[in-house]
Scaffold this active site. Structure first.
Site, PDB file in Angstrom:
ATOM      1  N   LYS A  22       0.835  -1.209   0.000  1.00 15.01           N
ATOM      2  CA  LYS A  22       0.000   0.000   0.000  1.00 15.01           C
ATOM      3  C   LYS A  22       0.870   1.260   0.000  1.00 15.01           C
ATOM      4  CE  LYS A  22      -1.814   1.606   4.058  1.00 15.01           C
ATOM      5  NZ  LYS A  22      -1.482   3.028   4.312  1.00 15.01           N
ATOM      6  N   CYS A 115      -4.954  12.301  13.685  1.00 18.80           N
ATOM      7  CA  CYS A 115      -5.614  11.043  13.371  1.00 18.80           C
ATOM      8  C   CYS A 115      -5.468  10.108  14.562  1.00 18.80           C
ATOM      9  CB  CYS A 115      -5.070  10.424  12.098  1.00 18.80           C
ATOM     10  SG  CYS A 115      -3.508   9.618  12.308  1.00 18.80           S
ATOM     11  N   ARG A 120       0.479  13.974  13.832  1.00 18.13           N
ATOM     12  CA  ARG A 120       0.939  13.838  12.451  1.00 18.13           C
ATOM     13  C   ARG A 120       0.871  15.126  11.629  1.00 18.13           C
ATOM     14  NH1 ARG A 120      -1.270   8.407   9.887  1.00 18.13           N
ATOM     15  NH2 ARG A 120       0.605   8.561   8.632  1.00 18.13           N
ATOM     16  N   VAL A 325       7.829   6.166  17.150  1.00 20.07           N
ATOM     17  CA  VAL A 325       7.543   6.905  15.906  1.00 20.07           C
ATOM     18  C   VAL A 325       6.298   7.780  16.049  1.00 20.07           C
ATOM     19  CG1 VAL A 325       7.091   6.698  13.424  1.00 20.07           C
ATOM     20  CG2 VAL A 325       8.703   5.126  14.531  1.00 20.07           C
ATOM     21  N   ARG A 395      -8.708  -0.551   4.316  1.00 13.22           N
ATOM     22  CA  ARG A 395      -7.801   0.455   3.774  1.00 13.22           C
ATOM     23  C   ARG A 395      -6.470  -0.163   3.363  1.00 13.22           C
ATOM     24  NH1 ARG A 395      -6.578   5.330   7.276  1.00 13.22           N
ATOM     25  NH2 ARG A 395      -5.325   5.588   5.404  1.00 13.22           N
TER      26      ARG A 395
HETATM   27  N1  EPU Z   1       6.268  14.259  11.429  1.00 18.61           N
HETATM   28  C1  EPU Z   1       6.284  15.590  11.799  1.00 18.61           C
HETATM   29  N2  EPU Z   1       6.167  16.541  10.820  1.00 18.61           N
HETATM   30  C2  EPU Z   1       6.060  16.230   9.504  1.00 18.61           C
HETATM   31  C3  EPU Z   1       6.049  14.874   9.134  1.00 18.61           C
HETATM   32  C4  EPU Z   1       6.153  13.905  10.123  1.00 18.61           C
HETATM   33  O1  EPU Z   1       6.387  15.908  12.970  1.00 18.61           O
HETATM   34  O2  EPU Z   1       5.959  17.135   8.676  1.00 18.61           O
HETATM   35  C5  EPU Z   1       6.387  13.206  12.464  1.00 18.61           C
HETATM   36  C6  EPU Z   1       5.115  12.352  12.568  1.00 18.61           C
HETATM   37  O3  EPU Z   1       4.131  12.956  13.356  1.00 18.61           O
HETATM   38  C7  EPU Z   1       5.671  11.077  13.155  1.00 18.61           C
HETATM   39  C8  EPU Z   1       7.064  10.975  12.520  1.00 18.61           C
HETATM   40  O4  EPU Z   1       7.363  12.290  12.054  1.00 18.61           O
HETATM   41  O5  EPU Z   1       5.787  11.188  14.531  1.00 18.61           O
HETATM   42  C9  EPU Z   1       7.193  10.017  11.353  1.00 18.61           C
HETATM   43  O6  EPU Z   1       6.097  10.177  10.470  1.00 18.61           O
HETATM   44  P1  EPU Z   1       6.198   9.995   8.904  1.00 18.61           P
HETATM   45  O7  EPU Z   1       6.085  11.320   8.261  1.00 18.61           O
HETATM   46  O8  EPU Z   1       7.361   9.146   8.544  1.00 18.61           O
HETATM   47  O9  EPU Z   1       4.850   9.195   8.628  1.00 18.61           O
HETATM   48  P2  EPU Z   1       3.980   9.310   7.328  1.00 18.61           P
HETATM   49  O10 EPU Z   1       4.854   9.566   6.170  1.00 18.61           O
HETATM   50  O11 EPU Z   1       2.832  10.204   7.561  1.00 18.61           O
HETATM   51  C10 EPU Z   1       4.180   6.800   6.601  1.00 18.61           C
HETATM   52  C11 EPU Z   1       3.215   5.675   6.364  1.00 18.61           C
HETATM   53  C12 EPU Z   1       2.611   5.225   7.686  1.00 18.61           C
HETATM   54  C13 EPU Z   1       3.767   4.772   8.593  1.00 18.61           C
HETATM   55  C14 EPU Z   1       4.779   5.907   8.756  1.00 18.61           C
HETATM   56  C15 EPU Z   1       5.995   5.516   9.550  1.00 18.61           C
HETATM   57  C16 EPU Z   1       2.428   6.122   4.140  1.00 18.61           C
HETATM   58  C17 EPU Z   1       1.308   6.508   3.244  1.00 18.61           C
HETATM   59  N3  EPU Z   1       2.186   6.116   5.458  1.00 18.61           N
HETATM   60  O12 EPU Z   1       3.402   7.844   7.215  1.00 18.61           O
HETATM   61  O13 EPU Z   1       1.763   4.126   7.418  1.00 18.61           O
HETATM   62  O14 EPU Z   1       3.268   4.411   9.843  1.00 18.61           O
HETATM   63  O15 EPU Z   1       5.219   6.371   7.462  1.00 18.61           O
HETATM   64  O16 EPU Z   1       6.624   4.436   8.966  1.00 18.61           O
HETATM   65  O17 EPU Z   1       3.493   5.795   3.663  1.00 18.61           O
HETATM   66  C18 EPU Z   1      -0.008   2.636   7.805  1.00 18.61           C
HETATM   67  O18 EPU Z   1       0.236   2.128   6.703  1.00 18.61           O
HETATM   68  O19 EPU Z   1      -0.792   2.099   8.645  1.00 18.61           O
HETATM   69  C19 EPU Z   1       0.640   3.896   8.167  1.00 18.61           C
HETATM   70  C20 EPU Z   1       0.190   4.682   9.130  1.00 18.61           C
END
Ligand code: EPU
Length: 415
Positions: A22, A115, A120, A325, A395
């Site tokens: 996904k 969420c 996030r 995380v 999802r």
């Molecule tokens: N964060 C910030 N600011 C930002 C971006 C991230 O503070 O601008 C923080 C987040 O709040 C979190 C950490 O950084 O505490 C890491 O978040 P990340 O941005 O890596 O998460 P994401 O990109 O929103 C993706 C996956 C998630 C997965 C995470 C971590 C996708 C579409 N989603 O989310 O997948 O948990 O990386 O590996 O790729 C899932 O599939 O169930 C899912 C939630």
């Protein structure tokens, strides 16, 4: 609303095919916004999130045809706005921001808000886009970004962010000059996206390490590419074998990208080996408790934390699971307690004392991975488990009821 009903205690055996990932499919499909003409993507999983992305792209004027092999044509982009309705159902929608600004010079995307698993924010995506020269305004819950042509820059992410890295990579491929992303996310899904972008004519080096260098190019061409197998789905089935003393062969995946979860699962007593075209896993009667700390890749994935906790509820001994995380990813704990688990939360750690048996109960799914943990608990529990709000599982797990049932689980979906 649909429910999943499981009568636990059945041993799982047989062969199951792991679907495309996904979290690789979503950015890969979105990358077609950077090209004119038909792109062809293989191994696309049939998931609610993929349907949401197709709706989002359709709202931008993009044509999509097919399912497992998906053809996408962004020849004519007629709208540059991702609405609140779509972004609130799927946060990955913010991934259109980078490619839209790069190709169209503007984008308007709803802010995702919090969420079930944490606040996030997308502040790091926005700061990086600004560094590339985009003007960013926040108005009425929307981010508006504008730029004539983005300019390469050096970006340092305070926190390793998966979609942040992907968004900026998609913005920088068409920027003027060189962009260097430091502390980039190293997830295999980021590498998959970089490979796809390079096959479109981009010039990205270093994906898979924490420094990614992107030399901007003038334009990209459509491509044909394949999405990597879903390491989180695969990990979930490995744990399903562990919880049922099962014997499974997972086809279409390999241990690449799964070193951390495979090592931990072997420590619990699970036998995991490579076979042609897949992985073979055999459960044991006694599951050893292990400690786990979630980390960005190559550490143990947060997306397997809830499932690992379900496994540890029936481990022999005490396990400490530390979530580093996301700040609020323990919503499954209260539901597991309803099934007889013994778990205490202290800050970002869960302390799990293994019990002899879980007992079936009505439980509620709160997010995607939490719902997978409840399915696992239900497979191991005595009696009947009824999981409501299963739209969460739709999802991210392709045909999970059919797959588990073909392996011998007593599981069905009721409306
Ligand atoms: N964060 C910030 N600011 C930002 C971006 C991230 O503070 O601008 C923080 C987040 O709040 C979190 C950490 O950084 O505490 C890491 O978040 P990340 O941005 O890596 O998460 P994401 O990109 O929103 C993706 C996956 C998630 C997965 C995470 C971590 C996708 C579409 N989603 O989310 O997948 O948990 O990386 O590996 O790729 C899932 O599939 O169930 C899912 C939630």
């Amino acid at each position: 609303m649909d429910k999943i009903v499981i009568h636990g205690g059945k041993r799982l055996a047989g062969e199951v095919r792991i679907s495309g990932a996904k979290n690789a499919a979503l950015p890969v499909i979105i990358s077609s916004l950077l090209t004119e003409g038909w792109n062809t993507f293989h191994n696309i999983p049939d998931l609610m999130d993929v349907r949401t992305i197709k709706r989002l792209l359709a709202s931008l004027g993009v044509k999509c045809e097919g399912k497992e092999t998906l053809r996408v044509n962004a020849g004519e982009i007629t709208n540059c706005e991702a609405s609140y309705d779509l972004v609130k159902t799927m946060r990955a929608s913010v991934l259109v921001l980078g490619p839209l600004v790069a190709r169209m010079g503007r984008a308007k995307v709803s802010l995702p808000g919090g969420c079930a698993i944490g606040a996030r924010p997308i502040n790091l995506h926005l700061k990086a886009l600004q560094a590339l020269g985009a003007e960013i305004d926040l108005k009425e819950g929307y981010v508006e970004a504008r730029a004539e042509r983005l300019k390469g820059a050096t970006i340092y992410f305070d926190i390793s962010t998966v979609t942040g890295t992907e968004n900026i990579m998609m913005a920088a491929v068409l920027a003027e000059g060189t962009t260097i992303i430091k502390n980039a996310a190293r997830e295999p899904e980021v590498v998959n996206l970089a490979d796809v972008l390079n096959s479109m004519g981009a010039n990205i080096r270093g994906a898979g390490t924490d420094v990614i260098t992107i030399e901007g190019v003038k334009g990209l061409q459509p491509t044909e590419a394949t999405v990597i197998p879903d390491r989180i789905e695969a990990g979930t089935y490995l744990m399903a074998a562990a919880m049922t003393e099962g014997d499974l062969t997972l086809m279409g995946c390999n241990g690449d990208y799964m070193e951390a979860p495979i090592t931990k699962l072997k420590d619990t007593g699970l036998a995991i080996s490579s076979v042609e075209g897949g992985l073979r896993v055999k459960g044991t009667r006694e599951i050893c408790s292990v400690d786990v700390k979630t980390l960005p890749y190559p550490g143990f994935p947060t997306d397997l934390q809830a499932q690992m906790m379900a496994l540890m509820t029936v481990g022999k001994g005490i396990s400490v699971i530390r979530e580093t995380v996301f700040e609020n990813r323990f919503m499954h704990v209260n539901e597991l307690l309803r099934m007889g688990a013994n778990i205490a939360i202290e800050g970002n750690s869960a302390i799990i004392k293994g019990v002899q048996n879980l007992r079936g109960a009505p439980v509620m799914a709160t997010d995607l991975r939490a719902s997978a943990s409840l399915v696992l608990a239900g497979l191991a529990a005595e009696g009947k488990t009824e999981i409501s709000r299963v739209y969460h599982i739709d999802r991210g797990y392709e045909r999970i009821v059919e797959k588990l049932s073909s392996l011998g689980a007593d599981i069905k979906r009721i409306t």
